[in-house]
Design a protein around this motif. Structure first.
Motif, PDB file in Angstrom:
ATOM      1  N   GLY A   1       0.810  -1.213   0.000  1.00 38.01           N
ATOM      2  CA  GLY A   1       0.000   0.000   0.000  1.00 38.01           C
ATOM      3  C   GLY A   1       0.840   1.258   0.000  1.00 38.01           C
ATOM      4  O   GLY A   1       0.523   2.236  -0.693  1.00 38.01           O
ATOM      5  N   ALA A   2       1.935   1.255   0.764  1.00 42.40           N
ATOM      6  CA  ALA A   2       2.821   2.423   0.784  1.00 42.40           C
ATOM      7  C   ALA A   2       3.488   2.624  -0.562  1.00 42.40           C
ATOM      8  O   ALA A   2       3.644   3.768  -1.029  1.00 42.40           O
ATOM      9  CB  ALA A   2       3.868   2.264   1.884  1.00 42.40           C
ATOM     10  N   ILE A   3       3.871   1.549  -1.214  1.00 41.48           N
ATOM     11  CA  ILE A   3       4.479   1.670  -2.551  1.00 41.48           C
ATOM     12  C   ILE A   3       3.466   2.245  -3.529  1.00 41.48           C
ATOM     13  O   ILE A   3       3.786   3.157  -4.308  1.00 41.48           O
ATOM     14  CB  ILE A   3       5.010   0.299  -3.019  1.00 41.48           C
ATOM     15  CG1 ILE A   3       6.229  -0.094  -2.193  1.00 41.48           C
ATOM     16  CG2 ILE A   3       5.350   0.334  -4.510  1.00 41.48           C
ATOM     17  CD1 ILE A   3       6.701  -1.514  -2.418  1.00 41.48           C
TER      18      ILE A   3
ATOM     19  N   ILE B   1       4.590   5.458  -6.593  1.00 45.40           N
ATOM     20  CA  ILE B   1       4.184   5.431  -8.004  1.00 45.40           C
ATOM     21  C   ILE B   1       3.573   6.778  -8.363  1.00 45.40           C
ATOM     22  O   ILE B   1       2.675   7.274  -7.673  1.00 45.40           O
ATOM     23  CB  ILE B   1       3.189   4.282  -8.253  1.00 45.40           C
ATOM     24  CG1 ILE B   1       3.889   2.953  -7.989  1.00 45.40           C
ATOM     25  CG2 ILE B   1       2.647   4.333  -9.672  1.00 45.40           C
ATOM     26  CD1 ILE B   1       3.012   1.740  -8.180  1.00 45.40           C
ATOM     27  N   ASP B   2       4.061   7.359  -9.460  1.00 50.21           N
ATOM     28  CA  ASP B   2       3.612   8.689  -9.876  1.00 50.21           C
ATOM     29  C   ASP B   2       2.277   8.668 -10.618  1.00 50.21           C
ATOM     30  O   ASP B   2       1.548   9.650 -10.593  1.00 50.21           O
ATOM     31  CB  ASP B   2       4.666   9.356 -10.763  1.00 50.21           C
ATOM     32  CG  ASP B   2       5.879   9.800  -9.963  1.00 50.21           C
ATOM     33  OD1 ASP B   2       5.731  10.031  -8.746  1.00 50.21           O
ATOM     34  OD2 ASP B   2       6.962   9.901 -10.547  1.00 50.21           O
ATOM     35  N   ALA B   3       1.954   7.581 -11.272  1.00 51.46           N
ATOM     36  CA  ALA B   3       0.712   7.528 -12.040  1.00 51.46           C
ATOM     37  C   ALA B   3      -0.475   7.579 -11.090  1.00 51.46           C
ATOM     38  O   ALA B   3      -0.566   6.812 -10.129  1.00 51.46           O
ATOM     39  CB  ALA B   3       0.657   6.257 -12.877  1.00 51.46           C
TER      40      ALA B   3
ATOM     41  N   GLY C   1      -5.863   2.610 -16.065  1.00 60.84           N
ATOM     42  CA  GLY C   1      -7.076   1.948 -16.535  1.00 60.84           C
ATOM     43  C   GLY C   1      -8.309   2.320 -15.736  1.00 60.84           C
ATOM     44  O   GLY C   1      -9.166   1.486 -15.522  1.00 60.84           O
ATOM     45  N   GLY C   2      -8.391   3.554 -15.258  1.00 60.33           N
ATOM     46  CA  GLY C   2      -9.543   4.000 -14.511  1.00 60.33           C
ATOM     47  C   GLY C   2      -9.516   3.632 -13.034  1.00 60.33           C
ATOM     48  O   GLY C   2     -10.471   3.883 -12.316  1.00 60.33           O
ATOM     49  N   VAL C   3      -8.417   3.043 -12.567  1.00 62.72           N
ATOM     50  CA  VAL C   3      -8.286   2.659 -11.160  1.00 62.72           C
ATOM     51  C   VAL C   3      -7.298   3.609 -10.497  1.00 62.72           C
ATOM     52  O   VAL C   3      -6.183   3.782 -10.965  1.00 62.72           O
ATOM     53  CB  VAL C   3      -7.792   1.197 -11.034  1.00 62.72           C
ATOM     54  CG1 VAL C   3      -7.581   0.823  -9.584  1.00 62.72           C
ATOM     55  CG2 VAL C   3      -8.767   0.246 -11.693  1.00 62.72           C
TER      56      VAL C   3
END
Length: 89
Positions: free
Chosen positions: A13-15, A20-22, A26-28
């Protein structure tokens, strides 16, 4: 039991949340999924601690006794097992 799973979920969850910059794939929304994983990890750790304390303290402790001896009349081996009040060995 759930402590390892909880730590794994917190790390994943922390990663997803912080590394993550995105913002969405896909809509998530990955940050939301990351927060959900971290909350689930904390709940898994708390659940593990609560269940461990309940078995050890509220259950009155665990004790078992196993005795083996040979029957002098027949020569067969006899096993005696004392169980606690919940019916567990």
């Amino acid at each position: 039991m759930y402590i390892g799973l909880g730590i794994f979920l917190i790390v994943v969850g922390a990663i997803l949340t912080f590394a993550i910059d995105a913002s969405s794939v896909g809509g998530v929304d990955l940050q939301t999924i990351g927060w959900i994983c971290m909350i689930a990890g904390v709940l898994a750790i708390l659940l593990s601690l609560v269940l461990t304390n309940r078995r050890g303290v509220a259950g009155g402790g665990y004790s078992a006794r196993r005795v083996s001896h040979s029957d002098p009349a027949t020569g067969t081996r006899v096993d005696e097992v004392d169980v606690d009040r919940d019916g567990r060995v």
